[in-house]
Scaffold this active site. Structure first.
Site, short mmCIF file in Angstrom:
data_model
loop_
_atom_site.label_atom_id
_atom_site.label_comp_id
_atom_site.label_asym_id
_atom_site.label_seq_id
_atom_site.Cartn_x
_atom_site.Cartn_y
_atom_site.Cartn_z
N TYR A 74 -14.03 -3.08 9.58
CA TYR A 74 -12.70 -2.49 9.73
C TYR A 74 -12.10 -2.85 11.09
O TYR A 74 -10.94 -3.29 11.19
CB TYR A 74 -12.79 -0.98 9.58
CG TYR A 74 -11.46 -0.26 9.58
CD1 TYR A 74 -10.61 -0.31 8.48
CD2 TYR A 74 -11.06 0.49 10.69
CE1 TYR A 74 -9.39 0.35 8.49
CE2 TYR A 74 -9.85 1.16 10.69
CZ TYR A 74 -9.02 1.08 9.59
OH TYR A 74 -7.82 1.75 9.60
N GLY A 121 0.82 -1.22 0.00
CA GLY A 121 0.00 0.00 0.00
C GLY A 121 0.84 1.25 0.00
O GLY A 121 0.60 2.19 0.75
N ALA A 122 1.85 1.28 -0.88
CA ALA A 122 2.91 2.30 -0.79
C ALA A 122 2.73 3.48 -1.73
O ALA A 122 3.63 4.32 -1.81
CB ALA A 122 4.27 1.64 -1.05
N ASN A 123 1.60 3.57 -2.40
CA ASN A 123 1.48 4.68 -3.37
C ASN A 123 0.89 5.95 -2.76
O ASN A 123 0.91 7.01 -3.39
CB ASN A 123 0.62 4.26 -4.56
CG ASN A 123 -0.83 4.04 -4.20
OD1 ASN A 123 -1.16 2.97 -3.67
ND2 ASN A 123 -1.70 5.00 -4.46
N SER A 139 -4.81 -0.61 14.07
CA SER A 139 -5.53 0.63 14.38
C SER A 139 -6.15 0.51 15.76
O SER A 139 -6.49 -0.60 16.20
CB SER A 139 -6.63 0.89 13.35
OG SER A 139 -7.50 1.91 13.78
N GLY A 190 -0.48 8.03 1.29
CA GLY A 190 -0.68 8.00 2.73
C GLY A 190 0.50 7.50 3.53
O GLY A 190 1.66 7.78 3.22
N ILE A 191 0.19 6.73 4.56
CA ILE A 191 1.21 6.23 5.48
C ILE A 191 2.21 5.34 4.74
O ILE A 191 3.42 5.41 4.99
CB ILE A 191 0.55 5.43 6.62
CG1 ILE A 191 -0.37 6.33 7.44
CG2 ILE A 191 1.62 4.83 7.53
CD1 ILE A 191 -1.26 5.56 8.40
N GLY A 192 1.73 4.51 3.83
CA GLY A 192 2.62 3.61 3.11
C GLY A 192 3.64 4.36 2.29
O GLY A 192 4.83 4.00 2.25
#
Length: 284
Positions: free
Chosen positions: A165, A10-12, A139, A14-16
């Site tokens: 979630y 998930g690196a594209n 989370s 936000g946090i990633g």
């Protein structure tokens, strides 16, 4: 981090993305895992430019699919003999109940089962690269989570975006604690974290009216993605947590997770059910 290879899912954005950027600035070889090619390439080029580090690779995979996870691992292993860090960061929320191609509710599929399978399939590379670290992004929402081991499709319980979630994030913590116990003596550590209320695009999609407050809270009170990535980077790089395993962190400090998350029988049973559903051995 020079000479270290770290995968970030998930690196594209936000946090990633900020985690990948921080690792690249530290000199690591970063393997970004993204679903969308155009967004992934844009983030890859930006990270290379901002970090001055060209050793930023991009692999594409839709992590809602177990077959895609397996293909991702095969592609990674063709290119890399070692893996010193794995940051299971990818996550998502879905307004309505959806089933993945593997007939698993999609929140569970993306937020938990992909990480379970990916980690298990990469353990050989991690063990060959010790000391190595696994970091699972969870989370504080897990505090409201519960796990029905017979209902990973939300067939018995009415679907709720927030409940799905919360349950998936509780599963990540239960998985981390069981994983850490199974990895004792290997010099591969596993920890999890709450990044804080982060102003990312995960809640930016159109929401039902009763959930509008989430995007508002995120915008008004959420920390930046850069701040949200700090604990992930701390767990991936800091000498202070070398050898530390099976812990939950927030703001770069060890915290207690929910009472339910420490249930060892639930941890073990979740592992066994997850192994059957993903087709891996229950033993590591």
């Amino acid at each position: 981090m020079h000479g270290q290879i770290v995968m970030v899912t998930g690196a594209n954005s936000g946090i990633g993305k900020e985690t990948a950027l921080g690792l690249a600035r530290d000199g690591a070889t970063v393997v970004m895992v993204c679903r969308d090619k155009a967004r992934g390439e844009a983030a890859q080029h930006e990270i290379q430019r901002l970090s001055g580090n060209t050793a930023v690779d991009l692999l594409l995979a839709d992590l809602s699919s177990l077959e895609e996870v397996r293909r991702l691992v095969a592609q990674f292993k063709q290119k890399y003999e070692h893996l010193h860090g794995l940051v299971n960061n990818a996550g998502g929320v879905f307004l309505q109940r959806q089933l993945s191609v593997d007939n698993i509710e999609k929140t569970y599929a993306v937020n938990y089962f992909s990480a379970f399978l990916l980690t298990n399939l990469l353990l050989d590379r991690l063990k060959a690269s010790t000391p190595a670290r696994i970091i699972n992004v969870s989370s504080a929402a897990h505090l409201n989570g519960h796990i029905d081991l017979s209902d990973f499709r939300f067939e018995h319980e009415k679907y709720s975006i927030m409940q799905a979630y919360a349950n998936s994030k509780l599963a990540m913590i239960l998985f981390t604690y069981e994983l850490a116990r199974r990895l004792e003596g290997t010099e591969v550590t596993a920890n999890c974290l709450h990044p804080g209320v982060v102003a990312t695009n995960i809640w930016a999609q159109p929401l039902p009216s009763f959930l509008h407050f989430l995007s508002g809270i995120s915008r008004l009170f959420g920390v930046s993605a850069e701040q949200g990535a700090r604990t992930s980077l701390y767990l991936a790089t800091s000498p202070a947590v070398e050898g530390v395993s099976g812990k939950y962190f927030e703001n770069c400090k060890e915290r207690s997770s929910s009472t339910l998350s420490y249930d060892r029988e639930l941890q073990r049973h979740l592992w066994e059910v997850s192994a059957r559903l993903t087709g891996v051995s229950a033993e590591i």
